[in-house]
Design a protein around this motif. Sequence first.
Motif, mmCIF file in Angstrom:
data_model
loop_
_atom_site.group_PDB
_atom_site.id
_atom_site.type_symbol
_atom_site.label_atom_id
_atom_site.label_comp_id
_atom_site.label_asym_id
_atom_site.label_seq_id
_atom_site.Cartn_x
_atom_site.Cartn_y
_atom_site.Cartn_z
ATOM 1 N N ALA A 11 1.372 28.938 -7.553
ATOM 2 C CA ALA A 11 0.098 28.990 -6.822
ATOM 3 C C ALA A 11 -0.420 27.584 -6.542
ATOM 4 N N GLY A 12 0.245 26.573 -7.104
ATOM 5 C CA GLY A 12 -0.187 25.175 -6.878
ATOM 6 C C GLY A 12 -1.451 24.834 -7.650
ATOM 7 N N ASN A 13 -1.801 25.664 -8.666
ATOM 8 C CA ASN A 13 -3.039 25.406 -9.418
ATOM 9 C C ASN A 13 -2.857 24.385 -10.536
ATOM 10 N N HIS A 14 -1.625 24.003 -10.791
ATOM 11 C CA HIS A 14 -1.364 23.130 -11.941
ATOM 12 C C HIS A 14 -1.737 21.678 -11.652
ATOM 13 N N LYS A 15 -1.970 20.948 -12.760
ATOM 14 C CA LYS A 15 -2.203 19.502 -12.663
ATOM 15 C C LYS A 15 -1.137 18.834 -13.513
ATOM 16 N N GLY A 16 -0.356 17.945 -12.938
ATOM 17 C CA GLY A 16 0.732 17.306 -13.682
ATOM 18 C C GLY A 16 1.861 18.288 -13.905
ATOM 19 N N LYS A 17 2.361 18.357 -15.151
ATOM 20 C CA LYS A 17 3.518 19.201 -15.475
ATOM 21 C C LYS A 17 3.113 20.405 -16.310
ATOM 22 N N VAL A 18 3.595 21.574 -15.927
ATOM 23 C CA VAL A 18 3.377 22.797 -16.704
ATOM 24 C C VAL A 18 4.437 22.847 -17.798
ATOM 25 N N VAL A 19 3.982 22.852 -19.056
ATOM 26 C CA VAL A 19 4.928 22.770 -20.186
ATOM 27 C C VAL A 19 4.883 24.048 -21.020
ATOM 28 N N ARG A 37 0.854 -1.195 0.000
ATOM 29 C CA ARG A 37 0.000 0.000 0.000
ATOM 30 C C ARG A 37 0.883 1.236 0.000
ATOM 31 N N LEU A 38 0.660 2.095 -0.996
ATOM 32 C CA LEU A 38 1.481 3.297 -1.184
ATOM 33 C C LEU A 38 0.613 4.527 -0.996
ATOM 34 N N LEU A 39 1.157 5.551 -0.360
ATOM 35 C CA LEU A 39 0.487 6.856 -0.318
ATOM 36 C C LEU A 39 1.444 7.895 -0.900
ATOM 37 N N ILE A 40 0.942 8.736 -1.809
ATOM 38 C CA ILE A 40 1.745 9.840 -2.339
ATOM 39 C C ILE A 40 1.139 11.137 -1.814
ATOM 40 N N ASN A 41 1.946 11.902 -1.077
ATOM 41 C CA ASN A 41 1.479 13.189 -0.539
ATOM 42 C C ASN A 41 1.916 14.299 -1.493
ATOM 43 N N GLY A 42 0.969 15.153 -1.911
ATOM 44 C CA GLY A 42 1.258 16.147 -2.953
ATOM 45 C C GLY A 42 1.235 15.434 -4.291
ATOM 46 N N ALA A 43 0.108 14.705 -4.538
ATOM 47 C CA ALA A 43 0.083 13.708 -5.617
ATOM 48 C C ALA A 43 -0.373 14.246 -6.970
ATOM 49 N N GLY A 44 -0.871 15.491 -7.020
ATOM 50 C CA GLY A 44 -1.451 15.972 -8.271
ATOM 51 C C GLY A 44 -0.475 16.708 -9.170
ATOM 52 N N GLY A 45 0.774 16.814 -8.763
ATOM 53 C CA GLY A 45 1.776 17.516 -9.572
ATOM 54 C C GLY A 45 2.585 16.552 -10.427
ATOM 55 N N GLY A 46 3.819 16.964 -10.722
ATOM 56 C CA GLY A 46 4.650 16.181 -11.632
ATOM 57 C C GLY A 46 5.005 14.813 -11.069
#
Length: 327
Positions: A310-318, A152-161
Amino acid sequence: MKAIVLTKYGSPDVLELKEVERPTAKDNEVLIKAHAASVNDWDWCLVRGKPFFIRLLCGLLKPKIKIPGVDIAGQVEAVGRDVKKFQPGDEVYGDISECGFGGFAEYVCAHENALALKPASMTFVEAAAIPHAAMLAVQGLRDKGQLQPGQRLLINGAGGGVGTFGVQIAKLIGVEVTGVDSSEKLDMMRAMGFDQTIDYTQEDFTKNGRCYDLILDTKTNRSIFDYARALSRNGIYVTVGGSPARLFQVLFLGPWFSKFSKKKIHMVALKPNKDLDYMNELFEAGKVKPVIDGPYKLREVPEAIRHFGAGNHKGKVVITIEHNNKT
Ligand SMILES: NC(=O)c1ccc[n+]([C@@H]2O[C@H](COP(=O)([O-])OP(=O)(O)OC[C@H]3O[C@@H](n4cnc5c(N)ncnc54)[C@H](OP(=O)(O)O)[C@@H]3O)[C@@H](O)[C@H]2O)c1
């Protein structure tokens, strides 16, 4: 050539699109005609000169690095005379953080060891999203985290890159993955394969009684004792980054903690580009796809960095880099 230039620390508004001299490749360097780049925490910190250690690395009063940008993708324009791996026309990508930055520009030079060949099926935009974040995810989950099937894995701050690459890699290993981020990102995260999601504004995962075999953390905003509470008996906590004070605690208390407990506390020291060939294999097999936010144009880099900060991004900002004065 056109480049985004940083002459003083401040908000992203201090960045200017300017005409500057095109760099020339040293003997062991490659000159790349850049087609895409991506935004990383490095850029956000460099522009602001914060946290303070950035100024120790990059210039106390004003930045020595004039052009930000560390993840790049493009075509080899020319090679230095000692370069063995590449030739003009090759399509390449990589993390050039150890080559002095410079990615938000039409042309950039990098040591040949900072680059990998880009698969033909991968776009420049996809390639630019990969180096920094995917290496942190691979090295955090596989090398430090020793992730095993069935865990079982947990990723904290999971919506970014890191998180969006991390969940795809973890699912290949065969684990149950929980992702923690803000509410606006949870739908995207479920679509990327997270089995469970937690909105950190509503719930503290270190206090809900659930335990994980591995926690991969991109934010490190709690004490290691809080994290330890959320680990299973032989669980491992791995941070890739976060609050400097908390990282300091991991660095100094982590080894002691690991000595006297079955639970382990580790920090990833990024090895740039080490696993790009592995990422190429996964990409070509259709097993991993970058999550792209944007793309933005070169002249829109200040807006892209503000969006990232601002932390509004999802994944990677390109960022896409067009040539012939269309930037
Ligand atoms: N170890 C190394 O050698 C090394 C090298 C380079 C970089 N790094 C570090 O590696 C990390 C890169 O991660 P990344 O690219 O995935 O970052 P990212 O794209 O910024 O993603 C981080 C995510 O965390 C979310 N978040 C913010 N506050 C949170 C909280 N309190 N709890 C849970 N989630 C929260 C953010 O969204 P919201 O703001 O919307 O909540 C964002 O979606 C950075 O910390 C960077 O400094 C490490």
